[in-house]
Design an enzyme around this catalytic site. Sequence first.
Site, PDB file in Angstrom:
ATOM      1  N   SER A 115       8.310  50.362  79.654  1.00 38.79           N
ATOM      2  CA  SER A 115       7.088  50.056  78.924  1.00 38.79           C
ATOM      3  C   SER A 115       6.998  50.988  77.718  1.00 38.79           C
ATOM      4  O   SER A 115       6.911  52.204  77.882  1.00 38.79           O
ATOM      5  CB  SER A 115       5.889  50.261  79.855  1.00 38.79           C
ATOM      6  OG  SER A 115       4.705  50.176  79.124  1.00 38.79           O
ATOM      7  N   SER A 117       5.650  51.361  73.286  1.00 39.98           N
ATOM      8  CA  SER A 117       4.452  51.087  72.491  1.00 39.98           C
ATOM      9  C   SER A 117       4.376  49.649  71.995  1.00 39.98           C
ATOM     10  O   SER A 117       3.294  49.085  71.888  1.00 39.98           O
ATOM     11  CB  SER A 117       4.406  52.043  71.302  1.00 39.98           C
ATOM     12  OG  SER A 117       5.595  51.948  70.562  1.00 39.98           O
ATOM     13  N   GLN A 120       7.121  45.505  76.534  1.00 40.28           N
ATOM     14  CA  GLN A 120       7.288  45.835  77.944  1.00 40.28           C
ATOM     15  C   GLN A 120       8.417  44.955  78.487  1.00 40.28           C
ATOM     16  O   GLN A 120       8.547  43.806  78.066  1.00 40.28           O
ATOM     17  CB  GLN A 120       5.958  45.534  78.648  1.00 40.28           C
ATOM     18  CG  GLN A 120       5.882  45.987  80.066  1.00 40.28           C
ATOM     19  CD  GLN A 120       4.413  46.126  80.501  1.00 40.28           C
ATOM     20  OE1 GLN A 120       3.610  46.768  79.834  1.00 40.28           O
ATOM     21  NE2 GLN A 120       4.081  45.499  81.619  1.00 40.28           N
ATOM     22  N   VAL A 121       9.211  45.495  79.400  1.00 33.74           N
ATOM     23  CA  VAL A 121      10.379  44.742  79.888  1.00 33.74           C
ATOM     24  C   VAL A 121      10.242  44.463  81.385  1.00 33.74           C
ATOM     25  O   VAL A 121       9.911  45.369  82.167  1.00 33.74           O
ATOM     26  CB  VAL A 121      11.689  45.528  79.617  1.00 33.74           C
ATOM     27  CG1 VAL A 121      12.904  44.751  80.133  1.00 33.74           C
ATOM     28  CG2 VAL A 121      11.838  45.832  78.126  1.00 33.74           C
ATOM     29  N   LYS A 147      11.903  40.855  77.530  1.00 33.56           N
ATOM     30  CA  LYS A 147      11.149  41.806  76.706  1.00 33.56           C
ATOM     31  C   LYS A 147       9.961  41.070  76.096  1.00 33.56           C
ATOM     32  O   LYS A 147      10.139  40.028  75.446  1.00 33.56           O
ATOM     33  CB  LYS A 147      12.080  42.348  75.609  1.00 33.56           C
ATOM     34  CG  LYS A 147      11.465  43.421  74.757  1.00 33.56           C
ATOM     35  CD  LYS A 147      12.538  44.024  73.857  1.00 33.56           C
ATOM     36  CE  LYS A 147      11.984  45.146  73.016  1.00 33.56           C
ATOM     37  NZ  LYS A 147      13.033  45.769  72.191  1.00 33.56           N
ATOM     38  N   ASP A 281      18.632  52.900  65.932  1.00 29.67           N
ATOM     39  CA  ASP A 281      17.636  53.496  66.825  1.00 29.67           C
ATOM     40  C   ASP A 281      18.329  53.992  68.094  1.00 29.67           C
ATOM     41  O   ASP A 281      17.927  53.672  69.210  1.00 29.67           O
ATOM     42  CB  ASP A 281      16.562  52.437  67.161  1.00 29.67           C
ATOM     43  CG  ASP A 281      15.360  53.035  67.863  1.00 29.67           C
ATOM     44  OD1 ASP A 281      15.169  54.262  67.775  1.00 29.67           O
ATOM     45  OD2 ASP A 281      14.613  52.283  68.520  1.00 29.67           O
TER      46      ASP A 281
END
Lengths: 452, 115
Positions: A115, A117, A120-121, A147, A281
């Site tokens: 979870s 920002s 959520q998966v 997701k 990222d």
Amino acid sequence: MASRRLTIAGTVLRRLIAALPAAGFGLASAHRRRAAFARAWRLAFEDLGPAFIKLGQLISVRPDEFSDELVAEMQSMQDAVPPLPAEAIRAVIRAEFAREPEELWATFDDVPVASASIAQVHRATLARAYTPVWGTELPTGTALAIKVVRPGAAESIRADVAIARSLAERVARMRFARRFDPVALLDEFASTVDRELDLRQEGRFADRFTFDFRDDPKVVAPRIVWPTSTARVLTMEFMTGWRLNQLEEARAGGVDCYALAVHGATAFMRQVFVYGRYHADLHPANLFVTPDNTIAYLDFGIVGFLTSEERMNITQVMAALVYRDPERALTYSANLGVHVPADRVATVREGLGELLGGTFRPDGTRDFAHFGLGFLKLLGENNVQIPSGYGLLIKSLATVEGVARALYPEIDIVETAKPFTTRILGQAMGDPARLHERIPAAIRAAMRELVA
Amino acid sequence: MTDDVMRFFAAWMLTHEVADEGLKAAVLRGDEGGADGMSGGPDAFVDGLAAMVAEEKENLKRDLEARARGEKVSIEAEPDPAFEELRFEVGELRGRLDNIESLLETLVRRADAGK
């Protein structure tokens, strides 16, 4: 909007006031003061939610514009938030497909596996076999990761960005803010977040990544199930393995960490120097090592793209680091938009030479992070504007080095880059445009040598 | 085209193997040029490149020997990248169509539910 503005101002003020004792009420050393206030900013950003968490992540890649203390603090920003109740996530899925999750997938687990920002998966299983964009068919029952963008995340981020931008416009008019452009920073941020909020873009990049590494069975990414994906819901293969903070377990499970460190670093070099598109990222949560000795890349929300010209210039800058050639670094950085004012060139060249010569660790390996972040700082100190993307790339390379060293501490990422940069520049010699440009000078040089 | 350039230099190096002592010295320096062995600067890059072309020359030698034995050489066994790219684009297009089809189904379902 006015109340949100007050909330933002109130939260920042509360955190800054709370940091006063740690800052010795302004009487502590400059470093201690900066560290205390940097921590306060980080905590305030975490309190303020998704937009500010993402903004903090952007600040963490701009050591040219912000203090070392603030950059370090923002690097430790936690993008983990309490999960939303399953019903809220089910509502998003229902709104996207007009169907219940159980009608889309064979199973759907209400307990989230992650979870953050923005999203959520949840786990699920594939109801019908599906042939992905690249690779073999995913059979019925394949484990999936779903997701889902958190409800309201897009709206709240956009609203916060609008508020932050109006504040930034005021800051930009102030004298002390001349060195950096907060409005440009926020615009860059807004476009990054906009891309991240459309999960289809992430899915397309994951597919492209799978294709790019089709000849490398040691590098994998989740493949996308497009019939059950939208802008706010992304269905992909569920990847299992060990995160980088579980390496002892991975070693016990027979994973060859040295081979994976070299391979992981090489894979990243390939993304940057060969394809000109890269996962921007990378952090320990976005990489797995799997029991069958592969590296799984996850979460392609933030990606960097390079034109072929940029790719070539960046390769030249990397070659400058590999071969310790400050002149080459400055020449090709200028092509990337890093324009050093004439009266600063000598200072920057000297600083760069020192950085190139001083990037060795005690074990004799080279320290890319020290070089890269030091270079950005050097440019900042000399009032050189850093173009968008340049800092992100350097930060990404520094992160890859950190990740590779987590796997195998003695790895030398600069040495890993040597074959890539050398080969690419060697191959570029055959580019007809380059030949046309350089051959006359080469012939003149050859003739000078012959008649000498 | 670009791979051919490396092969071109490799072929050139192969035919000049015996003759060019200067190049051999560059290869040696490039081979040894790790973090400690490299003096730095533009010449170091040329040494590094020479070492890499020498590697390519060894590959070329192996390929020539393999071809003489009637075996398929590594460069010929690689799939055509243009064909692979086309296959990917078709796959990507199929993915987009799957996605659009699903979106249409959702719209129809919503419209039916609204009746």
